[in-house]
Motif scaffolding. Structure first.
Motif, PDB file in Angstrom:
ATOM      1  N   GLY A  50      -2.278  -5.396 -57.441  1.00 49.15           N
ATOM      2  CA  GLY A  50      -1.178  -5.719 -57.945  1.00 49.15           C
ATOM      3  C   GLY A  50       0.144  -4.986 -56.910  1.00 49.15           C
ATOM      4  N   SER A  51      -0.129  -4.540 -55.816  1.00 51.46           N
ATOM      5  CA  SER A  51       1.108  -3.936 -55.164  1.00 51.46           C
ATOM      6  C   SER A  51       1.620  -4.977 -54.208  1.00 51.46           C
ATOM      7  N   THR A  52       0.884  -5.739 -53.930  1.00 52.75           N
ATOM      8  CA  THR A  52       1.269  -6.889 -52.646  1.00 52.75           C
ATOM      9  C   THR A  52       1.304  -8.344 -52.886  1.00 52.75           C
ATOM     10  N   LEU A  53       2.245  -9.016 -52.590  1.00 50.17           N
ATOM     11  CA  LEU A  53       2.589 -10.358 -52.906  1.00 50.17           C
ATOM     12  C   LEU A  53       2.628 -11.155 -51.381  1.00 50.17           C
ATOM     13  N   VAL A  54       1.825 -12.196 -51.427  1.00 50.14           N
ATOM     14  CA  VAL A  54       1.825 -13.062 -50.196  1.00 50.14           C
ATOM     15  C   VAL A  54       2.470 -14.459 -50.638  1.00 50.14           C
ATOM     16  N   SER A  55       3.274 -15.273 -49.782  1.00 48.27           N
ATOM     17  CA  SER A  55       3.792 -16.355 -50.321  1.00 48.27           C
ATOM     18  C   SER A  55       3.786 -17.389 -48.944  1.00 48.27           C
ATOM     19  N   GLY A  56       3.591 -18.726 -48.900  1.00 49.77           N
ATOM     20  CA  GLY A  56       3.379 -19.478 -47.889  1.00 49.77           C
ATOM     21  C   GLY A  56       4.427 -20.546 -48.111  1.00 49.77           C
ATOM     22  N   ASP A  96      -8.723  -6.789 -51.861  1.00 49.24           N
ATOM     23  CA  ASP A  96      -8.392  -5.411 -51.183  1.00 49.24           C
ATOM     24  C   ASP A  96      -7.346  -5.304 -50.600  1.00 49.24           C
ATOM     25  N   GLY A  97      -6.355  -6.365 -50.561  1.00 47.05           N
ATOM     26  CA  GLY A  97      -5.185  -6.546 -49.956  1.00 47.05           C
ATOM     27  C   GLY A  97      -5.182  -6.735 -48.170  1.00 47.05           C
ATOM     28  N   LYS A  98      -6.496  -6.437 -47.663  1.00 45.11           N
ATOM     29  CA  LYS A  98      -6.613  -6.454 -46.262  1.00 45.11           C
ATOM     30  C   LYS A  98      -6.495  -7.610 -45.264  1.00 45.11           C
ATOM     31  N   THR A  99      -6.751  -8.618 -46.118  1.00 42.02           N
ATOM     32  CA  THR A  99      -6.728 -10.055 -45.386  1.00 42.02           C
ATOM     33  C   THR A  99      -6.042 -11.216 -46.058  1.00 42.02           C
ATOM     34  N   VAL A 100      -5.510 -11.950 -45.282  1.00 37.29           N
ATOM     35  CA  VAL A 100      -4.565 -12.972 -45.888  1.00 37.29           C
ATOM     36  C   VAL A 100      -5.190 -14.213 -45.198  1.00 37.29           C
ATOM     37  N   ALA A 101      -5.457 -15.385 -45.829  1.00 34.45           N
ATOM     38  CA  ALA A 101      -5.725 -16.600 -45.005  1.00 34.45           C
ATOM     39  C   ALA A 101      -4.560 -17.656 -45.527  1.00 34.45           C
ATOM     40  N   ALA A 102      -4.444 -18.506 -44.610  1.00 31.15           N
ATOM     41  CA  ALA A 102      -3.288 -19.592 -44.742  1.00 31.15           C
ATOM     42  C   ALA A 102      -3.503 -20.756 -43.910  1.00 31.15           C
ATOM     43  N   ASP A 121      -5.204 -10.472 -40.302  1.00 27.58           N
ATOM     44  CA  ASP A 121      -5.436  -8.972 -40.518  1.00 27.58           C
ATOM     45  C   ASP A 121      -3.925  -8.374 -41.113  1.00 27.58           C
ATOM     46  N   ARG A 122      -3.947  -8.201 -42.538  1.00 24.10           N
ATOM     47  CA  ARG A 122      -2.605  -8.087 -43.105  1.00 24.10           C
ATOM     48  C   ARG A 122      -1.866  -6.811 -42.369  1.00 24.10           C
ATOM     49  N   ALA A 123      -2.514  -5.608 -42.179  1.00 28.20           N
ATOM     50  CA  ALA A 123      -2.213  -4.533 -41.610  1.00 28.20           C
ATOM     51  C   ALA A 123      -1.344  -4.871 -40.046  1.00 28.20           C
ATOM     52  N   THR A 124      -2.139  -5.437 -39.234  1.00 34.29           N
ATOM     53  CA  THR A 124      -1.727  -5.799 -37.706  1.00 34.29           C
ATOM     54  C   THR A 124      -0.784  -7.210 -37.684  1.00 34.29           C
ATOM     55  N   GLY A 125      -0.988  -8.078 -38.643  1.00 31.54           N
ATOM     56  CA  GLY A 125      -0.474  -9.222 -38.469  1.00 31.54           C
ATOM     57  C   GLY A 125      -1.180 -10.442 -37.425  1.00 31.54           C
ATOM     58  N   GLN A 126      -2.397  -9.869 -36.825  1.00 34.65           N
ATOM     59  CA  GLN A 126      -3.001 -10.704 -36.083  1.00 34.65           C
ATOM     60  C   GLN A 126      -3.768 -11.756 -36.700  1.00 34.65           C
ATOM     61  N   ILE A 127      -4.030 -12.816 -35.872  1.00 28.76           N
ATOM     62  CA  ILE A 127      -5.121 -13.692 -36.372  1.00 28.76           C
ATOM     63  C   ILE A 127      -6.335 -13.409 -36.100  1.00 28.76           C
ATOM     64  N   THR A 128      -7.212 -13.134 -36.999  1.00 33.99           N
ATOM     65  CA  THR A 128      -8.774 -12.706 -36.711  1.00 33.99           C
ATOM     66  C   THR A 128      -9.637 -13.651 -36.709  1.00 33.99           C
ATOM     67  N   VAL A 138      -4.748 -28.556 -45.453  1.00 35.11           N
ATOM     68  CA  VAL A 138      -5.366 -27.433 -46.391  1.00 35.11           C
ATOM     69  C   VAL A 138      -4.384 -27.453 -47.611  1.00 35.11           C
ATOM     70  N   ASN A 139      -4.862 -27.672 -48.898  1.00 41.63           N
ATOM     71  CA  ASN A 139      -4.042 -27.721 -49.992  1.00 41.63           C
ATOM     72  C   ASN A 139      -4.017 -26.382 -50.774  1.00 41.63           C
ATOM     73  N   ASP A 140      -5.206 -25.833 -50.860  1.00 42.20           N
ATOM     74  CA  ASP A 140      -5.421 -24.665 -51.629  1.00 42.20           C
ATOM     75  C   ASP A 140      -6.321 -23.714 -50.909  1.00 42.20           C
ATOM     76  N   LEU A 141      -6.181 -22.211 -51.316  1.00 42.10           N
ATOM     77  CA  LEU A 141      -6.991 -21.547 -50.748  1.00 42.10           C
ATOM     78  C   LEU A 141      -7.290 -20.360 -51.825  1.00 42.10           C
ATOM     79  N   ALA A 142      -8.625 -19.705 -51.941  1.00 41.99           N
ATOM     80  CA  ALA A 142      -8.912 -18.665 -53.036  1.00 41.99           C
ATOM     81  C   ALA A 142      -9.989 -17.956 -52.519  1.00 41.99           C
ATOM     82  N   PHE A 143      -9.839 -16.661 -52.623  1.00 46.13           N
ATOM     83  CA  PHE A 143     -10.858 -15.828 -52.451  1.00 46.13           C
ATOM     84  C   PHE A 143     -11.786 -15.400 -53.606  1.00 46.13           C
ATOM     85  N   SER A 144     -12.855 -15.228 -53.573  1.00 48.25           N
ATOM     86  CA  SER A 144     -13.649 -14.778 -54.528  1.00 48.25           C
ATOM     87  C   SER A 144     -13.446 -13.394 -55.228  1.00 48.25           C
TER      88      SER A 144
END
Length: 379
Positions: A50-56, A96-102, A121-128, A138-144
């Motif tokens: 609950g510490s981090t939000l991401v928005s697209g 875990d807040g480490k990875t962002v998909a868009a 990679d959320r920490a570096t901002g690099q596309i991995t 792509v209309n929606d994304l979800a992590f397990s």
């Protein structure tokens, strides 16, 4: 594991296409960063603690926010070009807040439209990783819930599931007659899906389809959310003021929330609170003051309806915070967070003037063209 023949053929074709496609143009494109979104916020996602939000957003950015005070931590950017290229329709952060998909509307390569999911990679901002090309926008994304799987739903219908960290393809289904608008992983590892063909689907842990039902209140289920205990699926609709409750995994009717007195618009975005006691919903339903309320129903959706002043235009997405509270993405460029008691925690945006309807006397220039006059609200 379910692999449809037609989709396998599509994946193979896409694999051959991927070998031939050009990488995104590395040339930089200058952007003025206003510190917040300057176009509709399509999706919001929250980390497991609950510490981090991401928005697209349609403004072609993914923004990472501190969920406690609303401060901007970083900006992630997918490859973007002219027109729609680079608009972000879907975003998700791993538990875990480490990875962002868009993903969203991707770039063009010559006469080809190529769509991908970008993993950061959320920490570096690099596309991995760049996953795809996929079937369509792509209309929606979800992590397990354990963060090992990433599911994507497409505007042309169908879904794909990858398993990290190598992002191998582990599931797919193309048997859809309408766009996939919402994905929800279930506590047992299964996956629930809503599509504009009117179908609600539930897949097991191997992504074999186990249940399919037509949505009770209309042909266009727009958003779904599983209760934390995995027993109830909430369904919101495009163009219908209704939120249905269905049992999981068999998708049998289990009631509906109280929408008495609400007419016009819809409640197309739904989410459960972290403890499962409150159900939230909002959409294009608006008050006489042209405000879009977020509604909350206690008692697992069966209680009294409460309204919060959430946005000045359509509520596009809602996401619960693990410690209590709810985040709201608005097409008026806003990201808003309420505490569990409904008190406003913060609202970011809009920072740009809303120029819709600025015609005639609502947009004027003086005689020597040195001054322009316009209002900051909707004309």
């Amino acid at each position: 594991m379910r692999f449809l023949t037609v989709f396998v053929a599509l994946i193979l074709a896409c694999g051959r296409l991927a070998q031939a496609e050009s990488p995104p143009n590395p040339a930089p494109k200058l952007r003025i960063d206003a510190g917040s979104h300057i176009s509709a916020v399509r999706r919001v996602s929250v980390s497991g603690d609950g510490s981090t939000l991401v928005s697209g957003s349609d403004d072609k950015s993914v923004r990472v926010w501190n969920a406690q005070d609303g401060s901007l931590e970083s900006v992630l950017r997918v490859p973007a070009g002219d027109g729609d290229d680079g608009k972000v329709f879907a975003v998700a952060i791993s538990p875990d807040g480490k990875t962002v998909a868009a993903g969203g509307w991707d770039h063009t390569d010559g006469n080809l439209l190529l769509f991908h999911v970008y993993v950061f990679d959320r920490a570096t901002g690099q596309i991995t990783a760049r996953l795809g090309p996929v079937a369509n926008a792509v209309n929606d994304l979800a992590f397990s819930q354990d963060g090992t799987l990433l599911a994507a739903g497409f505007a042309a219908g169908g879904l794909t599931v990858w398993q990290g960290p190598q992002w191998a393809l582990v599931g797919s289904d193309s048997d859809y007659a309408g766009a996939v608008h919402s994905l929800a992983f279930l506590p047992d590892g299964g996956l629930a899906v809503a599509a504009l063909d009117g179908g609600l689907r539930v897949y097991d842990q191997d992504f074999t389809l186990v249940t399919r039902q037509q949505a009770p209140s209309g042909g266009e289920p727009d958003s779904i959310a599983s209760s934390p205990d995995g027993q109830t699926l909430a369904v919101g609709y495009a163009g219908v003021v209704a939120v249905d409750l269905l049992t999981l995994p068999d998708l049998q009717p289990a009631g509906a929330v109280d929408v008495s007195g609400l007419e016009g618009g819809d409640l197309g975005a739904v989410a459960w609170s972290a403890d499962g006691e409150t159900l939230y919903a909002g959409g294009s339903y608006n008050t006489p003051e042209e405000r879009m309320p977020l509604f909350a129903w206690s008692q697992r959706g069966k209680g009294q309806r409460v309204a919060y002043d959430a946005a000045g235009d359509t509520i596009m997405d809602v996401a619960a915070l693990p410690g209590g509270g709810i985040a709201v993405a608005g097409s008026d460029h806003t990201l808003t967070v309420f505490n569990q008691d409904g008190a406003l925690r913060f609202r970011n945006g809009p920072v740009a003037a809303d120029m819709r309807g600025k015609l005639g006397g609502d947009f004027t220039v003086n005689d020597d063209a040195t001054q322009v006059r316009f209002g900051l609200g909707v004309a």
